[in-house]
Design a protein around this motif. Structure first.
Motif, mmCIF file in Angstrom:
data_model
loop_
_atom_site.group_PDB
_atom_site.id
_atom_site.type_symbol
_atom_site.label_atom_id
_atom_site.label_comp_id
_atom_site.label_asym_id
_atom_site.label_seq_id
_atom_site.Cartn_x
_atom_site.Cartn_y
_atom_site.Cartn_z
ATOM 1 N N ASP A 122 0.545 -1.431 -0.153
ATOM 2 C CA ASP A 122 0.071 -0.245 -0.055
ATOM 3 C C ASP A 122 0.975 1.040 0.300
ATOM 4 N N LEU A 123 1.074 1.988 -0.818
ATOM 5 C CA LEU A 123 2.042 3.252 -0.787
ATOM 6 C C LEU A 123 0.730 4.665 -1.736
ATOM 7 N N TYR A 124 2.133 5.346 -1.404
ATOM 8 C CA TYR A 124 1.743 7.294 -2.336
ATOM 9 C C TYR A 124 2.969 7.177 -3.117
ATOM 10 N N SER A 125 3.165 7.211 -4.560
ATOM 11 C CA SER A 125 3.276 8.015 -5.337
ATOM 12 C C SER A 125 3.220 9.246 -5.679
ATOM 13 N N ILE A 126 4.542 10.388 -6.001
ATOM 14 C CA ILE A 126 3.824 11.059 -6.239
ATOM 15 C C ILE A 126 5.295 11.495 -7.824
ATOM 16 N N ASN A 127 4.200 11.906 -8.880
ATOM 17 C CA ASN A 127 4.924 12.048 -10.591
ATOM 18 C C ASN A 127 5.534 13.359 -10.506
ATOM 19 N N LEU A 128 6.638 14.475 -9.945
ATOM 20 C CA LEU A 128 6.821 15.566 -10.438
ATOM 21 C C LEU A 128 7.700 15.551 -11.931
ATOM 22 N N ASP A 129 7.232 17.052 -12.191
ATOM 23 C CA ASP A 129 8.514 17.139 -14.219
ATOM 24 C C ASP A 129 9.938 17.999 -12.761
ATOM 25 N N LEU A 130 10.930 16.963 -13.415
ATOM 26 C CA LEU A 130 12.255 17.445 -12.788
ATOM 27 C C LEU A 130 12.250 18.825 -13.297
ATOM 28 N N ARG A 131 12.203 19.180 -14.363
ATOM 29 C CA ARG A 131 11.946 20.649 -14.513
ATOM 30 C C ARG A 131 11.726 21.540 -13.791
ATOM 31 N N VAL A 132 10.193 21.546 -12.733
ATOM 32 C CA VAL A 132 10.379 21.757 -11.226
ATOM 33 C C VAL A 132 10.911 22.336 -10.136
ATOM 34 N N VAL A 133 10.804 20.915 -9.941
ATOM 35 C CA VAL A 133 12.431 21.224 -8.768
ATOM 36 C C VAL A 133 13.392 21.256 -9.380
ATOM 37 N N THR A 134 14.074 21.420 -10.292
ATOM 38 C CA THR A 134 14.932 22.334 -10.829
ATOM 39 C C THR A 134 15.108 23.730 -10.988
ATOM 40 N N GLU A 135 14.214 24.130 -11.268
ATOM 41 C CA GLU A 135 14.045 25.522 -11.343
ATOM 42 C C GLU A 135 13.826 25.892 -9.448
ATOM 43 N N ALA A 136 13.024 24.849 -8.827
ATOM 44 C CA ALA A 136 12.972 25.339 -7.299
ATOM 45 C C ALA A 136 14.605 25.724 -6.934
#
Length: 327
Positions: A122-136
């Motif tokens: 039983d899990l949660y997963s978060i897919n996140l655009d790497l460009r968003v993290v790089t910008e941050a």
């Protein structure tokens, strides 16, 4: 499982459940491009459930699967961070191998072929655009985007792993909860900032370890004033540090340096304070007898948590937003 590229609506939701192993196989294959899948150790009372919500650059998913499976996947397009609630998982990407159990988290990088093994999970997963993290990372540290990368699957500490686990569960609840708050682009932007900031804090990356050279020639105050004017004109929109720097006609790193020199703050901190000031004005003009509430005003200006809004408001204005609303 990959996030759909670009959605035509602010929120896309999906829910599915089955007690048939073959149907679960079909659904999993549909979600993952180029997937090879094997299953074993299927529970007598087999159940597979998935629920997901895509909002902006984030896909939040919860999966419950009463069997052991092994999946070979093509390289992901997005950053994928998995938070285990029950069961166990093992991930191999050709360079690194990691295992996790209940309460633990794993980061899977885009661009690498993956082998994922899950055991009655039983899990949660978060897919996140790497460009968003790089910008941050660029906004917060000044790192060159070409130098930014994550360096390990496992979090920097047990406590930071727990922090990500709570963040993933919160994002899932937010995205699968009432739809009205998600119609506000500031709420989506705040959720995106939370996901990116949490990933940067929780998992080893080059923004933690590299040192950055402060630009020798600080910018004149005119660039700062252009940025301030842009922030004040667009505070109600989901603007980014890059957009603010573009309006000031300088780089994000240079603007960061100039704000610290001239205002002892950062562009994003100035944006948050501007939004807090706008919320204050809304509270002063609000009428609780018409149904105006602190929560609605907080959401209007990008606050996901009313308690966080109340704490920030009290720190600046010396009273609670509820007191202001009812005065």
């Amino acid at each position: 499982m990959q996030r759909n590229a670009g959605t035509g609506t602010p929120v896309t939701r999906h829910r599915y459940a089955t007690h048939e192993v073959s149907q679960a196989h079909d659904v999993i294959r549909q979600r993952c491009a180029g997937l090879e899948l094997w299953s074993r150790s299927v529970a007598d009372q087999f159940t597979y459930r998935e629920e997901m919500a895509a909002v902006g650059p984030i896909l939040a998913t919860r999966v419950q699967c009463a069997m052991d499976i092994e999946m070979h996947l093509e390289p992901l397009a997005d950053l994928l961070i998995v938070a285990m609630t029950t069961g166990r998982a093992e991930v191999r990407d050709g360079r690194e191998e990691a295992r996790s159990g209940p309460g633990q988290v794993l980061l899977q990088q885009p661009g690498r072929p993956l082998v994922n093994v899950g055991q009655h999970f039983d899990l949660y997963s978060i897919n996140l655009d790497l460009r968003v993290v790089t910008e941050a990372a660029t906004e917060r540290t000044g790192i060159d985007p070409d130098d930014f990368r994550f360096e390990a699957m496992m979090p920097v500490s047990t406590e930071m792993g727990q922090f990500w686990h709570h963040t993933a569960a919160h994002l899932f609840r937010l995205f699968t909860g009432p739809a009205e708050p998600l119609q506000n682009p500031l709420v989506i932007r705040a959720a995106t900032d939370l996901a990116a900031s949490a990933a940067l804090a929780a998992f080893p990356n080059t923004a933690m370890t590299l040192s950055y050279r402060v630009e020798a020639n600080s910018l004149p105050i005119g660039s700062v004033r252009r940025a301030m004017s842009f922030i004040e004109a667009h505070a109600g929109e989901a603007i980014t540090a890059t957009q603010i720097a573009d309006a000031a006609r300088v780089t994000p790193r240079a603007l960061q340096t100039a704000f610290r020199r001239h205002l002892s703050t950062t562009p994003m901190a100035y944006l948050r304070r501007t939004r807090l000031d706008r919320a204050h004005q809304d509270l002063l003009g609000a009428d609780p007898t018409r149904g105006d509430t602190v929560a609605a005003i907080a959401r209007r200006w990008g606050y996901l948590h009313t308690a966080r809004f109340a704490a920030d408001y009290r720190a600046v204005y010396g009273r609670s937003p509820t007191d202001t609303l009812h005065t």
